[in-house]
Design an enzyme around this catalytic site. Structure first.
Site, short mmCIF file in Angstrom:
data_model
loop_
_atom_site.label_atom_id
_atom_site.label_comp_id
_atom_site.label_asym_id
_atom_site.label_seq_id
_atom_site.Cartn_x
_atom_site.Cartn_y
_atom_site.Cartn_z
N HIS A 147 -9.19 -2.07 -4.20
CA HIS A 147 -8.20 -2.84 -4.95
C HIS A 147 -6.78 -2.30 -4.75
O HIS A 147 -5.84 -2.76 -5.40
CB HIS A 147 -8.59 -2.79 -6.44
CG HIS A 147 -7.92 -3.81 -7.29
ND1 HIS A 147 -7.12 -3.47 -8.36
CD2 HIS A 147 -7.93 -5.16 -7.24
CE1 HIS A 147 -6.67 -4.56 -8.94
NE2 HIS A 147 -7.13 -5.60 -8.29
N LYS A 149 -3.07 -1.58 -3.25
CA LYS A 149 -2.03 -2.31 -2.53
C LYS A 149 -1.00 -1.26 -2.13
O LYS A 149 -0.26 -0.76 -2.98
CB LYS A 149 -1.36 -3.38 -3.38
CG LYS A 149 -2.30 -4.48 -3.86
CD LYS A 149 -2.75 -4.23 -5.26
CE LYS A 149 -3.68 -5.32 -5.75
NZ LYS A 149 -4.31 -4.99 -7.02
N ASP A 154 7.29 3.77 8.59
CA ASP A 154 7.87 4.92 9.30
C ASP A 154 7.66 6.24 8.57
O ASP A 154 8.40 7.21 8.82
CB ASP A 154 9.37 4.70 9.54
CG ASP A 154 9.64 3.54 10.50
OD1 ASP A 154 8.73 3.20 11.28
OD2 ASP A 154 10.75 2.98 10.47
N HIS A 320 0.23 -10.38 -14.72
CA HIS A 320 -0.63 -9.58 -13.86
C HIS A 320 -0.17 -8.12 -13.81
O HIS A 320 -0.72 -7.31 -13.08
CB HIS A 320 -0.64 -10.19 -12.45
CG HIS A 320 -1.71 -9.67 -11.55
ND1 HIS A 320 -1.46 -8.85 -10.47
CD2 HIS A 320 -3.06 -9.85 -11.56
CE1 HIS A 320 -2.59 -8.56 -9.85
NE2 HIS A 320 -3.58 -9.14 -10.49
N LYS A 322 0.44 -4.21 -14.63
CA LYS A 322 -0.47 -3.16 -15.09
C LYS A 322 0.38 -1.94 -15.42
O LYS A 322 1.01 -1.34 -14.54
CB LYS A 322 -1.48 -2.80 -14.01
CG LYS A 322 -2.17 -4.04 -13.40
CD LYS A 322 -2.42 -3.81 -11.92
CE LYS A 322 -2.73 -5.05 -11.15
NZ LYS A 322 -3.62 -6.01 -11.72
N ASP A 327 5.03 6.87 -25.27
CA ASP A 327 6.29 7.38 -25.78
C ASP A 327 7.35 7.36 -24.67
O ASP A 327 7.39 6.44 -23.87
CB ASP A 327 6.11 8.80 -26.35
CG ASP A 327 5.12 8.83 -27.52
OD1 ASP A 327 4.95 7.79 -28.16
OD2 ASP A 327 4.53 9.89 -27.77
#
Length: 402
Positions: A147, A149, A154, A320, A322, A327
């Site tokens: 999952h 991404k 470079d 979507h 996450k 704090d």
């Protein structure tokens, strides 16, 4: 005829269910002995925070255009729709001009056509699937997804976050509308950690290893203004980290996720935080992109709301993003959802932010999203239709796969 009908309707589904259950149980047992998670060292670099698809992809495409030596990409979803085709053309152009381009996508999640793969390979782009379905535990491996991404350009620029490649991520799906997501652009020492993880995943996909030389791992001595740490997990470590982070909260706790199916351990830690006077805010999407995960969250949310947690359904589009914000101390942004699949099955990559300006930027975004959200009442979850109740019962029985 009746005998064969009974076999088809009852016996075959029963044995299929038993096989799936045993396969999953044995596969998970083996995985528990092999899994690992990596907390890379704390780094200091420069981070740019993205919260919408247009801004993100504009910067992302510009960095790819400027690549000189290599581009390494992994997305869970990589469609060759309008947005994906634009990226494919760009990658092909770079490969044809001598840049080493290596692309991975999840075997089941990707959504790329054969034509898209052929176009990449014809131009010299190395393409492979990660997390391929395999024997002997077929059903378990079917549920073990990569999952992550991540992109490395470079060896100097890295990307980690929630955006995939598909038209919906820039708001082109009329049913989902505007797409809220979080993504990070990293320059500095931490890019070497993203590179290390990509090359590890690349080799696990049985591809040719890369030399650990200055072209792929350039020396970056200069420290940036932002302090951060990268966590790579593969079905272990994430639940413990989230639990320990929640237990550190003293004033407020923000949980942002498209799905909310916490483990019992995490649910308990949130309840304890509320008992200790912590203000808990949970931001979820009002719209759904999955038939069961919304109902799976009801029982957990009811329990938290009865203790005083505030729950919001984002209404401006699909949510979507996450994030776990504790704090002013720490904020987690990455690929992991607040669900059982991310905790115990998926390969994930998260970034822990410790710089106050970045933490505040995430908090300001979430506060503005709350203003655009519906405050959920406990009665809203209790007064459900028969079919909503039925879906909830099904969801709770398969929550480990959600």
């Amino acid at each position: 005829m009746t005998f064969y009908l009974i076999i088809g309707v009852f016996v075959i589904p029963f044995f299929l269910f038993i096989w799936c259950k045993l396969d999953f149980m044995l596969g998970k047992k083996r995985h528990n002995h092999e899994r690992e998670h990596i907390f890379y060292p704390r780094r200091k670099g420069h981070i740019t925070f993205f919260r919408d698809g247009k801004t993100f992809f504009d910067a992302y495409f510009e960095d790819i255009k400027n690549a000189q030596h290599h581009i390494h990409i992994h997305f869970f979803i990589f469609r060759d729709d309008q947005l994906g085709s634009q990226l494919i053309r760009l990658l092909c152009n770079k490969a044809e001009n001598g840049v080493h381009v290596n692309v991975m996508a999840d075997r089941l999640g990707a959504g790329m056509s054969r034509k898209g793969r052929r176009t990449l390979k014809k131009s010299g782009v190395q393409f492979t699937y990660s997390q391929k379905v395999s024997l002997p535990f077929l059903f378990f491996s079917l549920n073990r997804r990569n999952h992550r991404k991540m992109t490395i350009i470079d060896g100097k620029i890295g990307y980690v976050g929630g955006f995939n490649v598909g038209d919906e991520y820039i708001g082109r799906n009329p049913e989902l509308g505007f797409w809220r997501d979080f993504h990070l652009r990293i320059e500095g020492q931490g890019v070497t950690d993203i590179q290390t993880q990509f090359l590890s995943d690349w080799m696990k996909a049985k591809q040719t290893p890369f030399p650990k030389d200055d072209e792929y791992f350039p020396t970056i001595a200069e420290e940036g203004k932002d302090t951060y740490q990268i966590l790579a997990s593969d079905g272990s470590g994430l639940e413990t980290f989230f639990t320990q982070a929640i237990e550190q909260a003293k004033k407020y706790l923000y949980i942002a996720s498209p799905y909310f199916v916490p483990s019992n351990r995490i649910q308990k830690s949130i309840l304890q935080a509320i008992d200790q006077g912590v203000d808990v805010h949970i931001i979820l999407p009002e719209k759904r992109d999955h038939p069961f995960v919304k109902e799976a969250s009801y029982a957990f949310l009811e329990q938290l709301m009865s203790k005083g947690a505030s729950v919001y359904y984002f209404r401006e589009g699909f949510f979507h993003a996450k994030a776990l914000l504790i704090d002013e101390k720490c904020c987690d942004v990455g690929t992991a959802n607040m669900d059982m699949r991310s905790f115990f099955l998926n390969n994930e990559m998260n970034v822990l932010l410790f710089s106050s300006d970045l933490i505040q930027e995430v908090k300001n975004t979430l506060d503005k999203d709350i203003e655009k959200s519906l405050r959920v009442k406990k009665e809203d979850l209790q007064n459900k239709s028969f079919w909503a109740n039925a879906r909830e019962q099904i969801a709770l029985r398969i929550k480990e796969l959600l």
